[in-house]
Motif scaffolding. Structure first.
Motif, PDB file in Angstrom:
ATOM      1  N   GLN A   1       0.826  -1.213   0.000  1.00  0.00           N
ATOM      2  CA  GLN A   1       0.000   0.000   0.000  1.00  0.00           C
ATOM      3  C   GLN A   1       0.859   1.262   0.000  1.00  0.00           C
ATOM      4  O   GLN A   1       0.613   2.191  -0.775  1.00  0.00           O
ATOM      5  CB  GLN A   1      -0.924   0.026   1.230  1.00  0.00           C
ATOM      6  CG  GLN A   1      -2.087  -0.911   1.123  1.00  0.00           C
ATOM      7  CD  GLN A   1      -2.929  -0.871   2.389  1.00  0.00           C
ATOM      8  OE1 GLN A   1      -2.420  -1.022   3.495  1.00  0.00           O
ATOM      9  NE2 GLN A   1      -4.220  -0.677   2.207  1.00  0.00           N
ATOM     10  N   LYS A   2       1.841   1.286   0.865  1.00  0.00           N
ATOM     11  CA  LYS A   2       2.690   2.471   0.984  1.00  0.00           C
ATOM     12  C   LYS A   2       3.495   2.703  -0.291  1.00  0.00           C
ATOM     13  O   LYS A   2       3.546   3.817  -0.813  1.00  0.00           O
ATOM     14  CB  LYS A   2       3.628   2.312   2.186  1.00  0.00           C
ATOM     15  CG  LYS A   2       4.467   3.531   2.470  1.00  0.00           C
ATOM     16  CD  LYS A   2       5.294   3.339   3.728  1.00  0.00           C
ATOM     17  CE  LYS A   2       6.141   4.558   3.989  1.00  0.00           C
ATOM     18  NZ  LYS A   2       6.966   4.404   5.178  1.00  0.00           N
ATOM     19  N   ARG A   3       4.132   1.656  -0.796  1.00  0.00           N
ATOM     20  CA  ARG A   3       4.982   1.808  -1.979  1.00  0.00           C
ATOM     21  C   ARG A   3       4.208   2.188  -3.227  1.00  0.00           C
ATOM     22  O   ARG A   3       4.685   2.939  -4.064  1.00  0.00           O
ATOM     23  CB  ARG A   3       5.724   0.502  -2.267  1.00  0.00           C
ATOM     24  CG  ARG A   3       6.638   0.074  -1.160  1.00  0.00           C
ATOM     25  CD  ARG A   3       8.097   0.289  -1.533  1.00  0.00           C
ATOM     26  NE  ARG A   3       8.946  -0.196  -0.479  1.00  0.00           N
ATOM     27  CZ  ARG A   3       9.628  -1.324  -0.529  1.00  0.00           C
ATOM     28  NH1 ARG A   3       9.579  -2.080  -1.597  1.00  0.00           N
ATOM     29  NH2 ARG A   3      10.365  -1.687   0.487  1.00  0.00           N
ATOM     30  N   LEU A   4       3.005   1.640  -3.375  1.00  0.00           N
ATOM     31  CA  LEU A   4       2.229   1.875  -4.589  1.00  0.00           C
ATOM     32  C   LEU A   4       1.149   2.946  -4.408  1.00  0.00           C
ATOM     33  O   LEU A   4       0.369   3.198  -5.321  1.00  0.00           O
ATOM     34  CB  LEU A   4       1.592   0.567  -5.065  1.00  0.00           C
ATOM     35  CG  LEU A   4       2.578  -0.561  -5.381  1.00  0.00           C
ATOM     36  CD1 LEU A   4       1.838  -1.813  -5.812  1.00  0.00           C
ATOM     37  CD2 LEU A   4       3.591  -0.130  -6.434  1.00  0.00           C
ATOM     38  N   HIS A   5       1.124   3.539  -3.204  1.00  0.00           N
ATOM     39  CA  HIS A   5       0.147   4.593  -2.898  1.00  0.00           C
ATOM     40  C   HIS A   5      -1.283   4.110  -3.164  1.00  0.00           C
ATOM     41  O   HIS A   5      -2.065   4.770  -3.848  1.00  0.00           O
ATOM     42  CB  HIS A   5       0.447   5.874  -3.684  1.00  0.00           C
ATOM     43  CG  HIS A   5       1.852   6.354  -3.515  1.00  0.00           C
ATOM     44  ND1 HIS A   5       2.301   6.906  -2.341  1.00  0.00           N
ATOM     45  CD2 HIS A   5       2.912   6.318  -4.357  1.00  0.00           C
ATOM     46  CE1 HIS A   5       3.577   7.209  -2.464  1.00  0.00           C
ATOM     47  NE2 HIS A   5       3.979   6.861  -3.673  1.00  0.00           N
TER      48      HIS A   5
ATOM     49  N   GLY B   1      -4.989   2.615  -1.588  1.00  0.00           N
ATOM     50  CA  GLY B   1      -5.868   2.521  -0.436  1.00  0.00           C
ATOM     51  C   GLY B   1      -6.614   1.200  -0.460  1.00  0.00           C
ATOM     52  O   GLY B   1      -6.568   0.463  -1.451  1.00  0.00           O
ATOM     53  N   PRO B   2      -7.310   0.870   0.601  1.00  0.00           N
ATOM     54  CA  PRO B   2      -8.044  -0.391   0.691  1.00  0.00           C
ATOM     55  C   PRO B   2      -9.042  -0.609  -0.447  1.00  0.00           C
ATOM     56  O   PRO B   2      -9.274  -1.749  -0.855  1.00  0.00           O
ATOM     57  CB  PRO B   2      -8.770  -0.293   2.031  1.00  0.00           C
ATOM     58  CG  PRO B   2      -8.029   0.743   2.808  1.00  0.00           C
ATOM     59  CD  PRO B   2      -7.423   1.674   1.808  1.00  0.00           C
ATOM     60  N   ASP B   3      -9.617   0.464  -0.981  1.00  0.00           N
ATOM     61  CA  ASP B   3     -10.596   0.319  -2.072  1.00  0.00           C
ATOM     62  C   ASP B   3      -9.981  -0.257  -3.340  1.00  0.00           C
ATOM     63  O   ASP B   3     -10.695  -0.740  -4.216  1.00  0.00           O
ATOM     64  CB  ASP B   3     -11.252   1.659  -2.400  1.00  0.00           C
ATOM     65  CG  ASP B   3     -12.241   2.088  -1.332  1.00  0.00           C
ATOM     66  OD1 ASP B   3     -12.635   1.231  -0.514  1.00  0.00           O
ATOM     67  OD2 ASP B   3     -12.615   3.268  -1.311  1.00  0.00           O
ATOM     68  N   ASN B   4      -8.666  -0.210  -3.454  1.00  0.00           N
ATOM     69  CA  ASN B   4      -7.979  -0.707  -4.644  1.00  0.00           C
ATOM     70  C   ASN B   4      -7.364  -2.088  -4.450  1.00  0.00           C
ATOM     71  O   ASN B   4      -6.590  -2.530  -5.295  1.00  0.00           O
ATOM     72  CB  ASN B   4      -6.864   0.267  -5.048  1.00  0.00           C
ATOM     73  CG  ASN B   4      -7.391   1.648  -5.309  1.00  0.00           C
ATOM     74  OD1 ASN B   4      -7.225   2.525  -4.473  1.00  0.00           O
ATOM     75  ND2 ASN B   4      -8.045   1.843  -6.436  1.00  0.00           N
ATOM     76  N   ILE B   5      -7.682  -2.750  -3.351  1.00  0.00           N
ATOM     77  CA  ILE B   5      -7.000  -4.005  -3.037  1.00  0.00           C
ATOM     78  C   ILE B   5      -8.008  -5.113  -2.758  1.00  0.00           C
ATOM     79  O   ILE B   5      -8.981  -4.927  -2.035  1.00  0.00           O
ATOM     80  CB  ILE B   5      -6.071  -3.825  -1.815  1.00  0.00           C
ATOM     81  CG1 ILE B   5      -4.969  -2.814  -2.158  1.00  0.00           C
ATOM     82  CG2 ILE B   5      -5.470  -5.156  -1.382  1.00  0.00           C
ATOM     83  CD1 ILE B   5      -4.063  -2.471  -1.013  1.00  0.00           C
ATOM     84  N   ILE B   6      -7.723  -6.285  -3.339  1.00  0.00           N
ATOM     85  CA  ILE B   6      -8.448  -7.512  -3.035  1.00  0.00           C
ATOM     86  C   ILE B   6      -7.445  -8.487  -2.432  1.00  0.00           C
ATOM     87  O   ILE B   6      -6.304  -8.566  -2.886  1.00  0.00           O
ATOM     88  CB  ILE B   6      -9.123  -8.125  -4.286  1.00  0.00           C
ATOM     89  CG1 ILE B   6      -9.917  -9.380  -3.901  1.00  0.00           C
ATOM     90  CG2 ILE B   6      -8.114  -8.408  -5.385  1.00  0.00           C
ATOM     91  CD1 ILE B   6     -10.778  -9.929  -5.026  1.00  0.00           C
TER      92      ILE B   6
ATOM     93  N   LYS C   1      -8.772  -1.898   6.800  1.00  0.00           N
ATOM     94  CA  LYS C   1      -7.669  -0.956   6.542  1.00  0.00           C
ATOM     95  C   LYS C   1      -6.714  -1.488   5.493  1.00  0.00           C
ATOM     96  O   LYS C   1      -5.973  -0.724   4.877  1.00  0.00           O
ATOM     97  CB  LYS C   1      -6.904  -0.667   7.838  1.00  0.00           C
ATOM     98  CG  LYS C   1      -7.693   0.100   8.853  1.00  0.00           C
ATOM     99  CD  LYS C   1      -6.916   0.262  10.138  1.00  0.00           C
ATOM    100  CE  LYS C   1      -7.803   0.889  11.190  1.00  0.00           C
ATOM    101  NZ  LYS C   1      -7.291   0.698  12.528  1.00  0.00           N
ATOM    102  N   CYS C   2      -6.719  -2.796   5.288  1.00  0.00           N
ATOM    103  CA  CYS C   2      -5.851  -3.412   4.277  1.00  0.00           C
ATOM    104  C   CYS C   2      -6.552  -3.559   2.935  1.00  0.00           C
ATOM    105  O   CYS C   2      -5.970  -3.234   1.916  1.00  0.00           O
ATOM    106  CB  CYS C   2      -5.388  -4.789   4.736  1.00  0.00           C
ATOM    107  SG  CYS C   2      -4.120  -4.735   5.996  1.00  0.00           S
ATOM    108  N   ALA C   3      -7.767  -4.073   2.976  1.00  0.00           N
ATOM    109  CA  ALA C   3      -8.445  -4.371   1.708  1.00  0.00           C
ATOM    110  C   ALA C   3      -9.952  -4.280   1.871  1.00  0.00           C
ATOM    111  O   ALA C   3     -10.510  -4.706   2.874  1.00  0.00           O
ATOM    112  CB  ALA C   3      -8.068  -5.760   1.233  1.00  0.00           C
ATOM    113  N   ARG C   4     -10.562  -3.724   0.858  1.00  0.00           N
ATOM    114  CA  ARG C   4     -12.031  -3.669   0.866  1.00  0.00           C
ATOM    115  C   ARG C   4     -12.623  -4.979   0.369  1.00  0.00           C
ATOM    116  O   ARG C   4     -13.699  -5.380   0.768  1.00  0.00           O
ATOM    117  CB  ARG C   4     -12.507  -2.523  -0.021  1.00  0.00           C
ATOM    118  CG  ARG C   4     -14.015  -2.462  -0.072  1.00  0.00           C
ATOM    119  CD  ARG C   4     -14.495  -1.194  -0.693  1.00  0.00           C
ATOM    120  NE  ARG C   4     -15.938  -1.211  -0.690  1.00  0.00           N
ATOM    121  CZ  ARG C   4     -16.678  -0.701  -1.653  1.00  0.00           C
ATOM    122  NH1 ARG C   4     -16.086  -0.100  -2.673  1.00  0.00           N
ATOM    123  NH2 ARG C   4     -17.971  -0.766  -1.587  1.00  0.00           N
TER     124      ARG C   4
END
Length: 176
Positions: A142-146, A148-153, A168-171
């Motif tokens: 998350q930090k390296r690629l900027h 947020g949780p909405d962009n992660i599965i 906080k990690c993934a939606r």
């Protein structure tokens, strides 16, 4: 990621290589350059420094628990993986399970460890440091690629995956 995991990715037929690969439950981070896995030395240095601090902070409690178990002859096998991962592994006879887990409980109650299989307090067990979970790798990504949780599965099927199921990690969460 391990070389075996990277081989699996290459054989999977994915059209685009991942930007970052995380392996060993966040302990390793790698990038891909010219179809080769390049592990990040700086991340590994940080992991080793964290391991050293953890050992220093927790060794006396681990030692105390181990001495109780060994002196009472309650375990067939017990180990603290002191040089990598900081895991506690043990096995005992069925008749001693309840007593062994009661003696192990201060490690869990300290908030420094969690049980690999919290639902099966049987004849064997493994405790992992709380930071040894897949959410730690997700935070780096998350930090390296900027992102947020909405962009992660995330997908998972083991206890060390549970931490990354946090909103906080993934939606988006997939779990068999």
């Amino acid at each position: 990621a391990t070389p075996e995991q990277f081989t699996l990715i290459k054989k999977s037929g994915v059209k685009n290589m991942p930007v970052l690969l995380v392996g060993q439950t966040g302990r390793m981070i790698a990038t891909v350059k010219n179809n080769h896995l390049i592990h990040e030395v700086e991340h590994k240095r940080k992991v080793l420094a964290r391991d050293k601090r953890f050992k220093k902070k927790n060794w006396l409690l681990v030692k105390e628990v181990f001495l109780k178990l060994v002196k009472a002859d309650l375990v067939d096998r017990i180990a603290f993986n002191f040089y990598t991962h900081n895991t506690v592994v043990f096995s005992c006879k069925k008749k001693d399970c309840k007593t062994v887990w009661q003696i192990i409980d201060p490690l869990l109650a300290s908030g420094e460890f969690y049980a690999w299989d919290p639902f099966n307090k049987g004849e064997s067990g493994m405790l992992l440091p709380c930071f040894f979970n897949k959410a730690e790798g997700m935070k780096v990504i998350q930090k390296r690629l900027h992102l947020g949780p909405d962009n992660i599965i995330v997908a998972g099927d083991e206890t060390n995956d549970l931490h990354m199921f946090d909103s906080k990690c993934a939606r988006w969460i997939v779990c068999p």
